[in-house]
Structure formats: C-alpha cells, structure tokens
Write an enzyme that holds these catalytic residues in place. Structure first.
Site, mmCIF file in Angstrom:
data_model
loop_
_atom_site.group_PDB
_atom_site.id
_atom_site.type_symbol
_atom_site.label_atom_id
_atom_site.label_comp_id
_atom_site.label_asym_id
_atom_site.label_seq_id
_atom_site.Cartn_x
_atom_site.Cartn_y
_atom_site.Cartn_z
ATOM 1 N N GLU A 181 22.442 41.765 39.475
ATOM 2 C CA GLU A 181 23.572 40.870 39.738
ATOM 3 C C GLU A 181 23.966 40.872 41.210
ATOM 4 O OE1 GLU A 181 26.334 40.735 35.757
ATOM 5 O OE2 GLU A 181 26.472 42.529 36.984
ATOM 6 N N CYS A 212 37.085 43.797 31.298
ATOM 7 C CA CYS A 212 36.358 44.331 30.150
ATOM 8 C C CYS A 212 36.512 45.847 30.109
ATOM 9 C CB CYS A 212 34.878 43.957 30.249
ATOM 10 S SG CYS A 212 34.559 42.167 30.337
ATOM 11 N N TYR A 263 29.209 41.874 24.307
ATOM 12 C CA TYR A 263 30.643 41.684 24.119
ATOM 13 C C TYR A 263 31.008 41.879 22.645
ATOM 14 C CZ TYR A 263 30.761 39.421 28.724
ATOM 15 O OH TYR A 263 30.654 39.159 30.064
ATOM 16 N N GLU A 270 34.647 42.251 37.898
ATOM 17 C CA GLU A 270 33.893 41.866 39.085
ATOM 18 C C GLU A 270 34.825 41.512 40.239
ATOM 19 O OE1 GLU A 270 33.859 40.247 36.192
ATOM 20 O OE2 GLU A 270 31.828 40.170 35.369
#
Length: 238
Positions: A61, A90, A118, A198
């Site tokens: 990522e 999260c 998830y 993030e």
C-alpha cells in the site's frame, strides 16, 4: 468462551539483541535508518497509551497508519486520529476474540485486493449516543480491547467502528497493518487488539513514506515499519 491463553497479554517485549531499524538508501531525499525508530521504542509508546506510525512496504500500500492499543483508547487520542486520518477507524483483532464477541465477517465473498477481513461494524451498547463522536468511538474501541468483557451484547450492530480479523500469526503470516496492530499490542504486554487508521494529507491524498516521516517528527511519534516488526519477531522468536 474465553480467548486461549496464547492470545492474551504478553509478558512484554524481549530484551534487545543487536536490533536496529532497516536501512534505506539515505541519499537524494530517500529514507535512511535514522528516519525510523526501533521496535522496542514503539512497544514502549504503545504500552504507555500513545499512538505510533507504522509503514508497510512501498510495493504494497505504501501507506502509514496510526496504531494504538484498543484498551488504551481515549477521546483525545481518537480526536487526534480523526483529525489527521481518513477517519475510517478500524480495530485489528485476534480471530478468537472476534468469535467470542460473535462478530462475523462482513461478507462471505471477499473481493478486496489485499483480502482485508472486515467484520460487521459495531458501537458500544451503553455509554454512547450516536456512536460517531470521538468519545463514543473511544468507548467502543475500549470494549473491543477489554478482554474482561466477554458478552456479545456489549456491542450493537451495525455501528461506527470496524473490527478487522487478523491472521493468527500476525505479520509473519500477512504483512498488513491489521496484523501489525495485534503484534505491537501483544508484544507491548497488552491485549492483542489495536486501533488503526490511514494517515492522509490536507488535500485528501494518502501520506506516503516521506510524508509519514515528516508527520512523525512534527508530532513526536515513533515511526516503524512492518518489515522491521517481522524481523524483530524472527530475531526474538516472539
């Protein structure tokens, strides 16, 4: 069902054994070893209830996440995270803990490119209003990280916090932020559950490596990489 002993609190980080962060090129604006902190220093920060910045590989990522222990969540820590991140918070969790709280996967057919697992979203059943405020999300995250709370009824579904099902062997099995969250918290001597989100720039773009280095320096946060965390675990057999 109580989580198995092996997923509970660790006795803490092992003693350092000739460990140092990975070394970058260090020239022409690229990163170098002094841009990153030791895993030991990140574990100390996590244990003290602070957030750390965790980078994954540039060929994955290439993003930095704020990660902190779920059981140490506070409204102030959530407000800081919301301000500087995507806000899509999260919680990386061990599979056995998710099973205990009866939190199944969100979908049966996962087509996410990185196979991020998830579960259904949640809010705390009591002590919250709409569930979206920093204080409400801190309450929910604390419940997820508090292994003394075992009842699925402590959480309502759906909600505003996204638990993630981590691989049992952490970053040695999958090099993701989800797994880094459970490894960092476990090695810090806490329950293996870590909030993560993030980091983003003011224009909404994702913070990449150099952005994360500057951000960590500005806010006095420890900055580590998932590859260093994996190397640390292999070195210490932990």
């Amino acid at each position: 069902m109580s989580p198995p002993a092996q997923i509970g609190r660790s006795s803490g980080a092992p003693s350092p054994v000739n460990y140092s962060p990975s070394v970058g090129a260090g020239a022409n604006g690229t990163t170098s070893t002094r841009d990153f902190d030791t895993i030991e220093s990140a574990l100390e920060a996590i244990s003290n209830g602070k957030a750390v910045v965790v980078m994954d590989n540039e060929d994955r990522e290439n993003e930095g996440d704020l990660i902190f222990a779920a059981e140490k969540a506070t409204p102030e820590l959530l407000a800081f995270t919301i301000r500087y991140s995507s806000g899509y918070i999260c919680v990386g969790m061990h599979p056995d803990r998710l099973d205990e709280l009866d939190l199944p996967l969100m979908v049966k057919d996962n087509t996410d490119p990185l196979r991020t697992q998830y579960t259904v979203s949640v809010d705390a059943t009591e002590g919250v209003t709409t569930g979206i405020s920093a204080a409400d999300r801190a309450k929910t995250i604390c419940i997820l990280g508090d292994y003394s709370i075992k009842s699925p009824s402590s959480l309502r579904r759906p909600g505003h916090v996204l638990p993630l099902r981590a691989r049992k062997n952490g970053v040695l099995e999958r090099g993701g932020h989800t797994e880094a969250a459970i490894d960092l918290t476990r090695l810090a001597g806490l329950n293996p559950a870590g909030a993560l989100c993030e980091l983003v720039n003011d224009d909404g773009t994702m913070k990449r490596r150099n952005d994360c280095i500057a951000f960590a320096r500005e806010h006095g946060l420890k900055l580590v990489t998932i590859s260093d965390l994996a190397a640390y675990r292999r070195l210490h057999s932990c």
